[in-house]
Each structure stands twice: as C-alpha cells, then as structure tokens.
Scaffold this motif. Structure first.
Motif, PDB file in Angstrom:
ATOM      1  N   GLY A 183      33.935  34.978  42.630  1.00 32.70           N
ATOM      2  CA  GLY A 183      33.793  33.990  43.289  1.00 32.70           C
ATOM      3  C   GLY A 183      34.644  32.825  43.355  1.00 32.70           C
ATOM      4  O   GLY A 183      35.834  33.211  43.634  1.00 32.70           O
ATOM      5  N   SER A 184      34.262  31.468  42.898  1.00 30.26           N
ATOM      6  CA  SER A 184      35.190  30.635  43.082  1.00 30.26           C
ATOM      7  C   SER A 184      35.602  30.389  41.367  1.00 30.26           C
ATOM      8  O   SER A 184      36.341  29.159  41.294  1.00 30.26           O
ATOM      9  CB  SER A 184      34.373  29.150  43.297  1.00 30.26           C
ATOM     10  OG  SER A 184      33.180  29.018  42.630  1.00 30.26           O
ATOM     11  N   LYS A 185      35.104  31.081  40.418  1.00 28.99           N
ATOM     12  CA  LYS A 185      35.707  30.889  39.069  1.00 28.99           C
ATOM     13  C   LYS A 185      36.815  31.601  38.921  1.00 28.99           C
ATOM     14  O   LYS A 185      36.853  32.727  38.905  1.00 28.99           O
ATOM     15  CB  LYS A 185      34.354  31.215  38.346  1.00 28.99           C
ATOM     16  CG  LYS A 185      33.336  30.448  38.709  1.00 28.99           C
ATOM     17  CD  LYS A 185      32.102  30.687  37.562  1.00 28.99           C
ATOM     18  CE  LYS A 185      31.056  29.605  37.994  1.00 28.99           C
ATOM     19  NZ  LYS A 185      29.799  30.086  37.072  1.00 28.99           N
ATOM     20  N   ILE A 238      44.240  35.905  46.530  1.00 30.14           N
ATOM     21  CA  ILE A 238      43.992  34.633  47.046  1.00 30.14           C
ATOM     22  C   ILE A 238      44.880  33.853  46.320  1.00 30.14           C
ATOM     23  O   ILE A 238      45.799  34.139  45.523  1.00 30.14           O
ATOM     24  CB  ILE A 238      42.535  34.209  46.554  1.00 30.14           C
ATOM     25  CG1 ILE A 238      42.328  34.235  45.280  1.00 30.14           C
ATOM     26  CG2 ILE A 238      41.364  34.970  47.341  1.00 30.14           C
ATOM     27  CD1 ILE A 238      41.181  33.584  44.385  1.00 30.14           C
ATOM     28  N   LYS A 261      39.113  38.890  42.595  1.00 25.35           N
ATOM     29  CA  LYS A 261      40.174  38.465  43.500  1.00 25.35           C
ATOM     30  C   LYS A 261      41.320  38.299  42.681  1.00 25.35           C
ATOM     31  O   LYS A 261      41.201  38.164  41.384  1.00 25.35           O
ATOM     32  CB  LYS A 261      40.063  37.284  44.210  1.00 25.35           C
ATOM     33  CG  LYS A 261      38.780  37.265  45.139  1.00 25.35           C
ATOM     34  CD  LYS A 261      39.266  38.197  46.369  1.00 25.35           C
ATOM     35  CE  LYS A 261      37.784  38.009  47.253  1.00 25.35           C
ATOM     36  NZ  LYS A 261      38.071  38.967  48.370  1.00 25.35           N
ATOM     37  N   THR A 319      38.234  28.448  35.228  1.00 21.04           N
ATOM     38  CA  THR A 319      36.607  28.267  34.691  1.00 21.04           C
ATOM     39  C   THR A 319      36.671  28.633  33.368  1.00 21.04           C
ATOM     40  O   THR A 319      35.990  28.149  32.415  1.00 21.04           O
ATOM     41  CB  THR A 319      35.645  29.083  35.460  1.00 21.04           C
ATOM     42  OG1 THR A 319      35.862  28.461  36.589  1.00 21.04           O
ATOM     43  CG2 THR A 319      34.459  28.800  34.953  1.00 21.04           C
ATOM     44  N   ALA A 355      39.889  35.840  39.834  1.00 23.36           N
ATOM     45  CA  ALA A 355      38.878  34.955  40.237  1.00 23.36           C
ATOM     46  C   ALA A 355      37.791  35.771  40.716  1.00 23.36           C
ATOM     47  O   ALA A 355      37.615  37.025  41.111  1.00 23.36           O
ATOM     48  CB  ALA A 355      39.115  34.146  41.176  1.00 23.36           C
ATOM     49  N   THR A 395      43.871  24.066  37.990  1.00 24.21           N
ATOM     50  CA  THR A 395      43.919  25.209  39.045  1.00 24.21           C
ATOM     51  C   THR A 395      44.805  26.212  38.550  1.00 24.21           C
ATOM     52  O   THR A 395      46.064  26.056  38.562  1.00 24.21           O
ATOM     53  CB  THR A 395      44.239  24.222  40.181  1.00 24.21           C
ATOM     54  OG1 THR A 395      43.375  23.464  40.473  1.00 24.21           O
ATOM     55  CG2 THR A 395      44.131  25.565  41.503  1.00 24.21           C
ATOM     56  N   SER A 402      44.688  30.559  45.084  1.00 24.93           N
ATOM     57  CA  SER A 402      44.355  29.335  43.887  1.00 24.93           C
ATOM     58  C   SER A 402      42.825  29.847  43.749  1.00 24.93           C
ATOM     59  O   SER A 402      41.956  30.011  44.292  1.00 24.93           O
ATOM     60  CB  SER A 402      44.712  28.102  44.200  1.00 24.93           C
ATOM     61  OG  SER A 402      44.030  27.555  45.301  1.00 24.93           O
ATOM     62  N   ALA A 403      42.548  29.318  42.406  1.00 24.07           N
ATOM     63  CA  ALA A 403      41.136  29.213  42.038  1.00 24.07           C
ATOM     64  C   ALA A 403      41.075  28.108  40.662  1.00 24.07           C
ATOM     65  O   ALA A 403      42.073  28.043  39.994  1.00 24.07           O
ATOM     66  CB  ALA A 403      40.699  30.693  41.748  1.00 24.07           C
ATOM     67  N   LYS A 404      39.908  27.399  40.880  1.00 22.01           N
ATOM     68  CA  LYS A 404      39.785  26.585  39.798  1.00 22.01           C
ATOM     69  C   LYS A 404      39.575  27.488  38.376  1.00 22.01           C
ATOM     70  O   LYS A 404      38.816  28.479  38.004  1.00 22.01           O
ATOM     71  CB  LYS A 404      38.507  25.849  39.916  1.00 22.01           C
ATOM     72  CG  LYS A 404      38.020  24.672  38.844  1.00 22.01           C
ATOM     73  CD  LYS A 404      36.754  23.962  39.520  1.00 22.01           C
ATOM     74  CE  LYS A 404      36.440  22.974  38.013  1.00 22.01           C
ATOM     75  NZ  LYS A 404      35.581  23.506  37.068  1.00 22.01           N
TER      76      LYS A 404
END
Lengths: 329, 96
Positions: A132-134, A229, A159, A235, A130, A176, A231-233
């Motif tokens: 950022g949040s992607k 981390i 990450k 993208t 990941a 996810t 999990s992450a969405k």
C-alpha cells in the motif's frame, strides 16, 4: 568524429545520466535492459558513460586504457569524476550479456556517487518494498535474505523499490524510501532451492556470471508486472537474520539495531582506486549523513528483528510482515 | 600504544570531541567524524567508553568494573588497560 549507435539520457531522482555506445550490438543490448526506465529528454547530463569495444582504438585514449580498472575479466572501467566522464571497455569476444551487466553496474555506481554529491541523498545497504502506501526497509548482513525476502514479498503483492541499496530522503520529520532502478540478482543456491524455483519458474532470466557470484538477474516486473514504484514513506524497518537453525519464525520487539550501523560501511562502495580527495570527502560526508539518518530512523520508526528459516518459514513470511505493517502507523 | 601499564593508571580518559556516540541495547555505536568510520563496542567496551567521561582516572574505571564483574581482577585490569590504550591509539579517546 565518433559515430554513436546508441545515445540515451535517463533520469534517477533528478540525476541525468547520458549513456552512449559506439557499438551497434552493445547499444541494442543495453537498450533492451534499460528501455523500461530510460526516457529521452532535453536535460543536461550530469555524467556521460561511454560503452565501447576494446578493439576500437580510435575512440579510446591510451592513458584511459592504462588507468582503467579491470572489474571483471576482460572488462575495464575508468571514471574521471573531475570531468564527469566514465568509460567501459570490453575486450573482443566478450558476451554482450556481460556488457549489459557491467553497464548497469556502472550506472548504479555512478548514480550512487551523483545522488550523494548532487542531491545529498544517503544510500544504505538494504532492500526496500512497499505495501500500500507503507514503505519497509529490509536490512541485515550479507546473506541474511534481503533479496530472497524481496522476491517472496513481490510475489505476494508488495511493490518493489530497491534490492541492494536504498536511498533515504529526509524532509522535516518525514523519511522517504527512494527506488533504485536495478534488477534483482540472485545466486545459484537460491535459484536451485524449491522457493527459488517456484519464484523464477517461467520467468525471463539473464545469466549473471560477472563480478563476485554466479547466478541470475531478474526483472521484478517479470514476477509481478507494474510492481516498480518510485518512492514510499518509511513506515517500518526490519532487520533480518536467516538460518536453518531457526525452527520458528520470531519477531523480536527488542530492537537489534547494531547491524544497521555496520551498514554505514557500505558507503565504501563509492570508493575506487581512481578516486581523488574530493571523492573521499563526499564518501565521508555521506557516511555522516547516513549515521544521522539511521539515528533519526531509530527515534521515529519501529525497528524489529525477524529471525527465520527460509526452508521452514517462507510460506508465512509475507503474512507476518503484512500484519506487522498494518500494526505500524 | 607505547605507554606501559603504570604510566596509564593515573591518567584521565576523555572521549575525543570528533567522536559521536549513541548507546543502542547497551552497546555503543561510535562514529569518527574525521574519517567517516563507524565502530561498534560490545557491552563491556561500551561501559568503559561511558566511563571515559573526563572525571575518572583509568584506575577508577578499573575499580568500577571490578565491582560490577566477577573474575580475576589482575586479568581484568590488564584487559581494561589494553582496551583503553587501544581507544587512545585510535584517537577515540584522549588521556590527560
């Protein structure tokens, strides 16, 4: 009564695995490796994995030894999915490092089964990271550079979610990527390359000579502390092809998606000689779910194909992928 | 794959109901829902697969492909019949 020197309960996305050992030294080794993500709690374990020495006959049933599968010279495992019990047997004189590897591998194997069965999650042969949040899924055939690319990206601030297999959860229209708590394995070839030497210089490595390839295992936290981390969405999805013949880094917007469907066959890793019909059913169901999720991913997520040469293009890879993710919404 | 070439030419190939399929970049990804096995077809195979629609006979499928592709028509016919026989043997299509 068996006296356990080591008894640990840990959790992977809601699955609780109890790991026990009747050897103090094995317990210590496993404890060191799993200590980062293991946590005691009062949940009921979904499965118990018993790690024991081959010579300690008291705790090993004869039929278990008979039915066990030799997964590496001198190391035997047997999993009874109906009783949710798994045993790892180690012959006398085996190195404890190898015991740790086998244990981690079995934890991964059993966790995959449980995540498929109890959580209806789907594993796809891929690495995932990941920025950022992607979240980005790195797919490709074996040898296409998923692990190498993961190491390069972790060093550049990405990450870490998973190296070999990614579990994808679908809730409504959202996909996810879920982490898988396994260290990264690299082969000797990469460890000896200039890029490999640069990444692993000064890091703590464990020699890895069990199973199918010689090499090392690396804890991603040793490359970039705190990079793991949960999990992450999802993208974007990138399909990788690595070859020295590629002079220039190329991103093909025309999707090369056939690879991804081939990866469905990875669900076969859930399969062993000891499985029963009920396990086969779960494997088939998991494959069908993977097929549906891959179809959904193609309809909703940008999929690109990157052709690169590790020797010629490794320096620019992370910047290109960052730009690419910035572009994806 | 016991049927000979002349037996098969007038039969009508139909995609089996338990097979899921999707075309990606001109290539068909087919998935057998009974055994969980995925399978990829090349572009020509994918075209043949899409023509197994229950409306055309094997002879008509051959005719469509020989119009589209240049080459030795006799050899093409043999290869198409072999391919359709293989799909039928694997249970991916039925011949009625």
């Amino acid at each position: 009564m068996t006296e356990y020197f080591f008894d640990m309960l840990f959790e992977i996305h809601g699955i609780h695995v109890r790991l026990v050992s009747d050897s103090h030294k094995i317990g210590d080794s496993v404890s060191r490796e799993l200590g980062d993500f293991a946590a005691r709690n009062k949940a009921i374990p979904s499965i118990t994995i018993n790690v024991c020495r081959h010579t300690n006959g008291k705790s090993i049933l004869p039929e278990l030894v008979q039915n066990a599968e030799e997964i590496s010279p001198g190391i035997f495992t047997f999993t009874d999915f109906t009783k949710m019990k798994s045993t790892i047997l180690l012959k006398r004189g085996h190195s404890f490092d190898e015991a740790v590897l086998v244990t981690l591998s079995m934890v991964g194997y059993i966790s995959r089964f449980l995540l498929a069965k109890k959580k209806q999650l789907t594993g796809i042969h891929s690495a995932s990271l990941a920025y950022g949040s992607k979240g980005v899924l790195l797919a490709g055939n074996s040898g296409s550079g998923k692990t190498t690319m993961s190491l390069l990206l972790i060093k550049k601030g990405f990450k870490y979610l998973s190296d070999e297999e990614t579990f994808i959860e679908k809730k409504g229209s959202k996909l996810t990527l879920l982490s898988f708590p396994r260290h990264i394995r690299i082969g000797n070839g990469f460890a000896d390359s200039p890029q490999g030497k640069d990444i692993i210089a000064g890091r703590t490595l464990t020699r890895h000579n069990a199973f199918y390839q010689d090499g090392f295992i690396i804890n991603p936290d040793d490359i970039s502390p705190g990079c793991r981390i949960k999990s992450a969405k999802l993208t974007a999805c990138i399909v990788l092809s690595e070859s020295e013949k590629y002079r220039k880094l190329t991103i093909k917007k025309k999707r090369d998606t056939a690879h991804l469907y081939k990866l469905l066959s990875l669900a076969e890793t859930l399969s062993t000689g000891t499985e029963k019909d009920s396990v086969q059913k779960i494997i088939r169901k998991n494959n069908r779910k993977a097929y549906d999720i891959i179809n959904f991913m193609f309809d909703t997520t940008p999929v690109f194909h990157i052709q690169y040469s590790l020797k010629k293009n490794s320096a620019e890879l992370s910047d290109v992928i960052k730009e690419f993710l910035d572009y994806c919404k | 794959m016991t049927e000979n070439k002349t037996d098969i030419l007038d039969k009508i190939p139909v995609q089996a109901p338990h097979i899921l399929s999707r075309i990606e970049n001109g290539k068909a990804v087919i998935f057998d829902d009974t055994n969980g096995e995925p399978c990829l077809l090349n572009e020509t195979g994918s075209l043949i697969w899409s023509l197994c629609n229950g409306k055309l006979s094997v002879r008509a499928v051959i005719s469509e492909l020989t119009c589209l592709y240049e080459g030795n028509s006799s050899q093409m016919e043999t290869e198409i019949v072999d391919f359709i026989s293989l799909l039928s043997y694997k249970g991916i299509i039925t011949l009625s």
